[in-house]
Design a protein around this motif. Structure first.
Motif, mmCIF file in Angstrom:
data_model
loop_
_atom_site.group_PDB
_atom_site.id
_atom_site.type_symbol
_atom_site.label_atom_id
_atom_site.label_comp_id
_atom_site.label_asym_id
_atom_site.label_seq_id
_atom_site.Cartn_x
_atom_site.Cartn_y
_atom_site.Cartn_z
ATOM 1 N N LEU A 108 78.952 13.807 34.625
ATOM 2 C CA LEU A 108 77.558 13.364 34.707
ATOM 3 C C LEU A 108 77.507 11.880 35.022
ATOM 4 O O LEU A 108 76.808 11.435 35.935
ATOM 5 C CB LEU A 108 76.860 13.676 33.380
ATOM 6 C CG LEU A 108 75.551 12.980 33.046
ATOM 7 C CD1 LEU A 108 74.489 13.394 34.014
ATOM 8 C CD2 LEU A 108 75.119 13.318 31.634
ATOM 9 N N VAL A 109 78.314 11.085 34.272
ATOM 10 C CA VAL A 109 78.353 9.645 34.507
ATOM 11 C C VAL A 109 78.806 9.361 35.937
ATOM 12 O O VAL A 109 78.206 8.551 36.649
ATOM 13 C CB VAL A 109 79.304 8.975 33.494
ATOM 14 C CG1 VAL A 109 79.518 7.512 33.856
ATOM 15 C CG2 VAL A 109 78.759 9.108 32.099
ATOM 16 N N SER A 110 79.848 10.069 36.352
ATOM 17 C CA SER A 110 80.401 9.835 37.682
ATOM 18 C C SER A 110 79.337 10.025 38.761
ATOM 19 O O SER A 110 79.226 9.220 39.695
ATOM 20 C CB SER A 110 81.563 10.794 37.914
ATOM 21 O OG SER A 110 81.909 10.825 39.258
ATOM 22 N N HIS A 111 78.526 11.066 38.613
ATOM 23 C CA HIS A 111 77.574 11.353 39.678
ATOM 24 C C HIS A 111 76.336 10.479 39.620
ATOM 25 O O HIS A 111 75.583 10.410 40.588
ATOM 26 C CB HIS A 111 77.222 12.848 39.667
ATOM 27 C CG HIS A 111 78.363 13.669 40.201
ATOM 28 N ND1 HIS A 111 78.258 14.478 41.285
ATOM 29 C CD2 HIS A 111 79.655 13.746 39.812
ATOM 30 C CE1 HIS A 111 79.428 15.041 41.534
ATOM 31 N NE2 HIS A 111 80.286 14.614 40.654
ATOM 32 N N ILE A 112 76.118 9.798 38.465
ATOM 33 C CA ILE A 112 75.076 8.763 38.444
ATOM 34 C C ILE A 112 75.441 7.692 39.477
ATOM 35 O O ILE A 112 74.585 7.129 40.162
ATOM 36 C CB ILE A 112 74.971 8.138 37.028
ATOM 37 C CG1 ILE A 112 74.445 9.143 36.019
ATOM 38 C CG2 ILE A 112 74.085 6.896 37.062
ATOM 39 C CD1 ILE A 112 73.026 9.532 36.203
ATOM 40 N N GLY A 113 76.762 7.449 39.604
ATOM 41 C CA GLY A 113 77.235 6.459 40.574
ATOM 42 C C GLY A 113 76.809 6.788 41.999
ATOM 43 O O GLY A 113 76.525 5.888 42.788
ATOM 44 N N ALA A 155 82.370 1.567 40.299
ATOM 45 C CA ALA A 155 82.931 1.670 38.947
ATOM 46 C C ALA A 155 82.433 2.937 38.269
ATOM 47 O O ALA A 155 83.212 3.677 37.652
ATOM 48 C CB ALA A 155 82.526 0.439 38.134
ATOM 49 N N THR A 156 81.141 3.213 38.392
ATOM 50 C CA THR A 156 80.574 4.390 37.733
ATOM 51 C C THR A 156 81.213 5.672 38.263
ATOM 52 O O THR A 156 81.622 6.545 37.486
ATOM 53 C CB THR A 156 79.049 4.437 37.953
ATOM 54 O OG1 THR A 156 78.495 3.181 37.597
ATOM 55 C CG2 THR A 156 78.411 5.519 37.125
ATOM 56 N N MET A 157 81.338 5.753 39.597
ATOM 57 C CA MET A 157 81.917 6.973 40.184
ATOM 58 C C MET A 157 83.349 7.174 39.703
ATOM 59 O O MET A 157 83.737 8.271 39.287
ATOM 60 C CB MET A 157 81.887 6.861 41.703
ATOM 61 C CG MET A 157 80.535 7.086 42.296
ATOM 62 S SD MET A 157 80.604 7.158 44.081
ATOM 63 C CE MET A 157 80.345 5.472 44.540
ATOM 64 N N LEU A 158 84.155 6.097 39.760
ATOM 65 C CA LEU A 158 85.578 6.266 39.457
ATOM 66 C C LEU A 158 85.834 6.434 37.967
ATOM 67 O O LEU A 158 86.593 7.315 37.558
ATOM 68 C CB LEU A 158 86.364 5.072 40.012
ATOM 69 C CG LEU A 158 86.411 5.039 41.541
ATOM 70 C CD1 LEU A 158 87.238 3.871 42.021
ATOM 71 C CD2 LEU A 158 86.990 6.344 42.090
ATOM 72 N N VAL A 159 85.189 5.603 37.138
ATOM 73 C CA VAL A 159 85.405 5.728 35.698
ATOM 74 C C VAL A 159 85.004 7.131 35.231
ATOM 75 O O VAL A 159 85.729 7.778 34.469
ATOM 76 C CB VAL A 159 84.611 4.650 34.937
ATOM 77 C CG1 VAL A 159 84.590 4.939 33.453
ATOM 78 C CG2 VAL A 159 85.206 3.286 35.194
ATOM 79 N N GLY A 160 83.863 7.606 35.725
ATOM 80 C CA GLY A 160 83.413 8.932 35.321
ATOM 81 C C GLY A 160 84.388 10.017 35.740
ATOM 82 O O GLY A 160 84.800 10.854 34.933
#
Lengths: 512, 146, 181
Positions: free
Chosen positions: A309-314, A286-291
């Motif tokens: 940034l959010v995406s790569h936290i995933g 979810a984090t990768m795709l939403v970001g």
């Protein structure tokens, strides 16, 4: 007799604190503030380098504060993971400080933003160091508070009417996560009677499975908010873009990664598991795709970067979720790379905005001809973030992919999502390239808010700002060049994290 | 393992509920009170984590076995100090917001709203009608200006 | 000198002006927002509270007290003074800039934490000191008292800074805006 190396472990925390006090007392002298800031951070970087070498050769270095032995006293622990992240973070902090100082000198000739900037900056650095080094859950809370309180001041300082809203959101959400953290600590203490991480590792395993799960999930939520894990990420793309350029770069580089480090440390040390963690796999997807998808919709350069940034936290969450040595070490390597490249991109965004006077992608263009140096910096940083070979991003991502494919069907599918998210990242960054650097040159917009922190819409950019950004790009390139030794270090760090034995023995002594 | 007495558990529950409710308000003043109330709830929880009431942990006053666990008290004291600092910071921030924009309410993110309205099905690719966009923009601006 | 003689020397409208600088000056507010009772009480309480805060600071190592509680009591003394006399009354006692006070407090604390490293002991260690003084007897203390002194100054500085920015600052803003404080 050689002095005990454990003595220097508290210094990365105490030196910035001391520097902060000197800059408060000498707040009338900008020159003093500048020198103290740079000297302090340089020495912390050197110390972190020494700690990394020692921790890699001899195992975790433990300092007992006040001579009180754990679990009663507070221990500071520098193992491979914490020393590596401390070194990278300090280098980024130093580069951003140079950038901020020179921007100030060029704009107002003052060399310092106000009396509060330098003290708060060093306070934040002390908090980050303490968060990396502490071996105690409550001290981790204190470190987060030190770091976040300084960040509250930095993000709301001299703010304008249009931007104060973002600061309020940031402060409120961070406060909520802090109070949840404190609640989690109270529950952990009620259940086990200790807050020392090494001691907890043994005692939590003795708890009923349900209680252990509840405590693990509470800590996951707390650090998830701080690390901007979807669906707890909503505050980040809202607040970071409204901070002044260097401050946004510092936050983007450090704060979320400290949250992720805390998550990595607590989950591996306290809530050990032998198979992939499916819940976190889902959250990572979810984090990768939403970001990545969120980034595609943006027209504001800083917001776009915030979503990336959010995406790569995933990606890092994925490394933790597969829960094997390869995954954890991949996540550690990715964190080191991510700290550097995100700070670089936000600094570059600051430089672009300084030239064009706007953050709106549809109102700029043609920078390739007017600012070729900027184009080169952006191209390298963007390719690094997207993970194109042979950059640092590729090395780190490859480590993650290999770890995922090895363990089972679900992690393999998620590894596929990693590739998709990387492509989306590349697409979003290419879109920026087309809008900003190609096309007709557009005259810079006038500064719409002349009273705020930064001057925009000017072609006058001091060389030192470029040099600071270039320095960070060089660190990124160095991660790629020294990928062999670095991934060897993170590989050993990953094994340490999952075995737990070296950490426990170093902190509690051999009897445990 | 420790069991908690029901009165205390209920008190903490009420403090948490009130705190979270206030935290969800728009006015920063209410958020501030929410943080304070929530902070009290958390500190009470920390105190309870130390076990049932016992003698103050001062050496030499009572026999060692009658002394309460001092660590949660130290933790709670640290937490109180931090909450104190953050309360004053929020007060200053609220006042600053009040000076700058005339009230202390947290408003919506305009850019977010703008992007949200862009993706409405009315703004289709086949008929790039400017009026729809403008109406959407006006809507956003009127929302923001309230 | 009798009381009658002294009254004649002092002009009627200055009968309540104190002779010591650190007492409330009495010339702070418009007459209708002034509370005489509180002002007089503050004159007595202010020095008493400061002495009590020092007592708390010194006994803190073995008894209830310490730098934090001592600093808070001292801070409250200043708050009381601010409430009785406004920002003007505060400026009469404290001429030091509050950030300097705050910064030096933290600096003393950090240096106390760092000092043991010089002799090869872990950071934040403390040592027990004992001196035999004539007449007084044995005086003993811990080096961590210095840390408490730092915390004490830090807290006082923080409270003063608060009164300056949120107290005096807002009063000034309101006066600038033409409102009665």
């Amino acid at each position: 007799m050689t002095p005990d190396v454990a003595l220097i472990v508290p210094l990365p925390v105490l030196l910035p604190l001391l520097g902060a006090t000197v800059t408060v007392v000498g707040s009338r002298s900008p020159a003093l503030q500048r020198v103290v800031g740079i000297v302090t951070l340089t020495s912390v970087a050197v110390l972190a380098g020494v700690l990394l070498v020692v921790a890699d050769r001899r195992g975790p270095v433990v300092a007992q504060l006040g001579g009180w032995a754990p679990p009663v006293g507070i221990a500071l622990v520098a193992d491979r993971l914490s020393a590596l992240l401390l070194l990278v973070s300090t280098l980024v902090t130093l580069a951003v400080l140079v950038y901020a100082i020179d921007q100030r000198i060029a704009d107002y000739g003052r060399g310092t933003a106000s009396t509060t900037f330098h003290p708060m900056y060093l306070m934040l650095s002390a908090g980050v160091s303490l968060a990396y080094l502490t071996g105690d859950l409550f001290t981790l809370f204190v470190a987060f508070e030190l770091m976040l309180t300084a960040s509250y001041v930095l993000i709301t300082r001299r703010t304008s009417a249009s931007k104060i809203r973002a600061g309020m959101t940031y402060v409120t959400v961070s406060l909520l996560s802090s109070l949840l953290f404190l609640t989690a600590i109270a529950l952990v203490y009620a259940a086990t009677g200790t807050v020392n991480l090494a001691d907890l590792a043994g005692r939590i395993a003795l708890l009923p499975a349900g209680l252990e799960t509840v405590l693990g999930l509470m800590l996951l939520v707390v650090f998830g908010i701080k690390a901007a894990m979807v669906p707890l990420h909503l505050w980040l793309p809202d607040s970071y873009p409204n901070a002044p350029g260097p401050v946004a770069a510092l936050f983007a580089g450090l704060l979320t990664k400290v949250g992720f480090y805390a998550m990595l440390r607590t989950q591996t040390l306290l809530f050990h598991r032998d198979e992939p963690w499916n819940l976190l796999l889902v959250l990572a997807v979810a984090t990768m795709l939403v970001g990545a998808l969120g980034a595609l919709a943006q027209n504001d350069l800083n917001r776009l970067l915030s979503f990336l940034l959010v995406s790569h936290i995933g990606f890092m969450l994925f490394g933790l979720a597969v829960f094997n040595a390869a995954g954890v070490s991949g996540a550690a390597l990715y964190a080191a790379h991510h700290i550097t490249v995100l700070a670089t991109l936000f600094l570059i965004s600051g430089l672009i905005t300084r030239r064009t006077g706007t953050v709106a992608l549809d109102q700029m263009g043609g920078l390739l001809r007017t600012a070729p140096a900027l184009a080169v910096l952006y191209a390298i940083a963007a390719l690094t973030l997207a993970g194109v070979p042979p950059t640092a991003g590729f090395v780190a991502k490859l480590a993650l992919l290999q770890s995922g494919v090895a363990v089972g069907p679900w992690p393999t599918i998620v590894a596929g999502v990693v590739v998709v998210a990387s492509l989306l990242t590349l697409y979003a960054l290419a879109r920026v390239w087309v809008r900003v650097f190609w096309g007709e040159a557009v005259a810079p917009l006038l500064d719409d808010d002349p009273d705020d922190e930064v001057v925009v819409g000017t072609a006058n950019t001091p060389a030192a700002m470029y040099a600071a950004t270039g320095g960070l790009v060089a660190v990124s390139l160095a991660i790629a060049v020294f990928a062999g030794p670095l991934s060897a270090v993170t590989g050993r760090a990953g094994v340490d994290l999952l075995e737990r034995e070296p950490y426990l023995v170093a902190v509690l002594g051999a009897q445990s | 393992m420790i069991t908690v007495n029901a009165t205390m558990a209920l008190t903490i529950a009420v403090l948490f509920a009130t705190g979270f409710y206030l935290l969800l308000q728009r006015s920063l003043m209410r958020v501030l009170i929410g943080v304070v109330v929530l902070g009290h709830g958390t500190n009470l929880l920390l105190q309870l984590a130390g076990g049932p009431p016992a003698a103050p942990p001062i050496l030499g006053t009572v026999p060692a076995e009658a002394i309460g666990d001092p660590l949660p008290q130290a933790l709670a004291l640290t937490a109180v100090v931090i909450t104190f600092a953050l309360t004053t910071f929020l007060l200053a921030l609220g006042y600053r917001a009040f000076v700058l924009v005339g009230h202390d309410e947290v408003q919506d993110d305009i850019e977010d709203r703008r992007i949200g309205t862009q993706s409405l099905p009315t703004a289709s690719l086949a008929d790039p009608d400017d009026e729809v966009d403008e109406a959407a923009d006006d809507d956003v601006e009127s929302q923001a200006g309230r | 000198m009798t009381a009658g003689q002294r009254d004649e020397q002092v002009p009627f409208d200055e009968w309540d002006v104190p002779r010591q600088g650190w007492w409330l000056s009495g010339e702070c507010r418009d007459s209708y927002s002034r509370t005489l009772l509180l002002e007089i009480a503050t004159r007595t309480l202010f020095p008493t509270m400061l002495v009590f805060s020092l007592y708390l600071l010194l006994v803190g190592h073995y008894s209830p007290g310490g730098g934090f509680s001592g600093g808070l009591v001292a801070g409250l003394a200043f708050v009381l003074r601010y409430m009785a006399g406004g920002a003007v009354g505060l400026g009469a006692v404290v001429t030091l800039r509050s950030p300097v006070l705050l910064g030096s407090g933290l600096m003393i604390a950090v240096l106390t934490g760092l000092a043991p490293l010089l002799v090869g002991a872990p950071a934040l260690s403390s040592a027990y000191l004992s001196v035999e003084l004539p007449l007084v007897g044995t005086v003993s203390s811990q080096t961590s008292l210095l840390l408490d002194v730092g915390v004490y100054l830090l807290i006082v500085g923080a409270v003063l800074d608060l009164l300056r920015s949120l107290g005096g600052g807002i009063e000034r803003d309101m006066q600038d805006a033409g409102e009665r404080p």
